[in-house]
Design a protein around this motif. Sequence first.
Motif: not given
Length: 336
Positions: A270-297
Amino acid sequence: MTISWGILGAGRIAESQMAPAIAAASGHHLIAVTRRDQAAAQQFADKHGAQRAYDNDETLLADPQVNAVYVATPPHLHVRQTIQAAQAGKHILCEKPLALDSGQARRMIDAARANRVTLMVCYYQRFNARHQRIKALVEEGAIGQVTAARISFSERFPPQPGVWHHDPDISGGGPLMDLGVHCIDLLRYLCGPAQSVAALVDTLVDKSPVADTATLLLQLTGGAQAVVTSHWTTANHDPERFNRVEIYGTEGTIVAAPIQAKDSAGALQLITADGVQDFAVGPGGPRPHVALLESFAATVGGGRPNPIPAEEGLAGLAVVEAARESARSGKRIELA
Ligand SMILES: NC(=O)c1ccc[n+]([C@@H]2O[C@H](COP(=O)([O-])OP(=O)(O)OC[C@H]3O[C@@H](n4cnc5c(N)ncnc54)[C@H](OP(=O)(O)O)[C@@H]3O)[C@@H](O)[C@H]2O)c1
């Protein structure tokens, strides 16, 4: 509620993503799978712990233990299989694109409604943790009024023997139906629906019956302007960098890549007048397909709203169809 899955078409995406996600998601079990070849189906079942393997859809759909199916075949089969699954009383998670065209998508929606089953589209990017963060940032006004966006998802993908993607009767089209629908859906999720589309959709490089290069210019209902690029003709030697989301506002910019991460990993700034805020996610983070299945249920068993109803898949197909009409006519097309 326990979701007891049947997979129609246990091929590449089922192998690489969904079967492992079913195994990882609590309350989800893989009961049965189909492939056209019984031995191949059995091999998949053995590898992923499914109890039964079938060489046809009808037997799986008659399996009383299965209460939901994942339609993971090429797009030309989605309409028939979804309607049959709905008629068999199964809830449905359907791969993208939802169908070959919006007419098929409407029939699928009608069938799900008539049989009172959930029909969800597998747009897993909506469950990428970075994309959910982007949505929250946009909604809380972190970049002010959103005025522009750009989403790109491209690769070099020439025709290859035995690969169906260049056959329009099977895939419904080129990169626009394969990669572009992800971009269109992500844009819709992050910035809202499109109001009109102008596009170039061409066959530039390959001897192929489908267009291999598509660039869309969209006006969103809030007025913002967006560009979607989906090409099979551009060498993408650094997909981690170039399959990206950029959102621009009056107070700042959000950039994220790649869009296709299966563990949410990647860059987000996120780049604003306040500078750069970093929200990077490292390897092995939350798996979208798992979250999607939980939401389906939660939708099927808990009465929660369907996070990606089939109407969202229909909306994406309407944009694809408008883009093609624009490319043919040279005109900007208004969406209904
Ligand atoms: N969300 C994503 O990121 C993502 C990524 C890749 C694919 N997808 C989508 O997932 C779907 C499947 O893609 P895929 O790459 O997994 O495809 P695939 O491996 O080529 O095929 C998937 C399954 O469909 C079966 N199949 C193929 N052609 C068939 C036919 N004519 N009749 C009956 N069954 C047939 C295959 O049967 P056999 O096992 O008998 O060969 C296989 O089991 C597509 O809609 C694709 O767009 C999504």
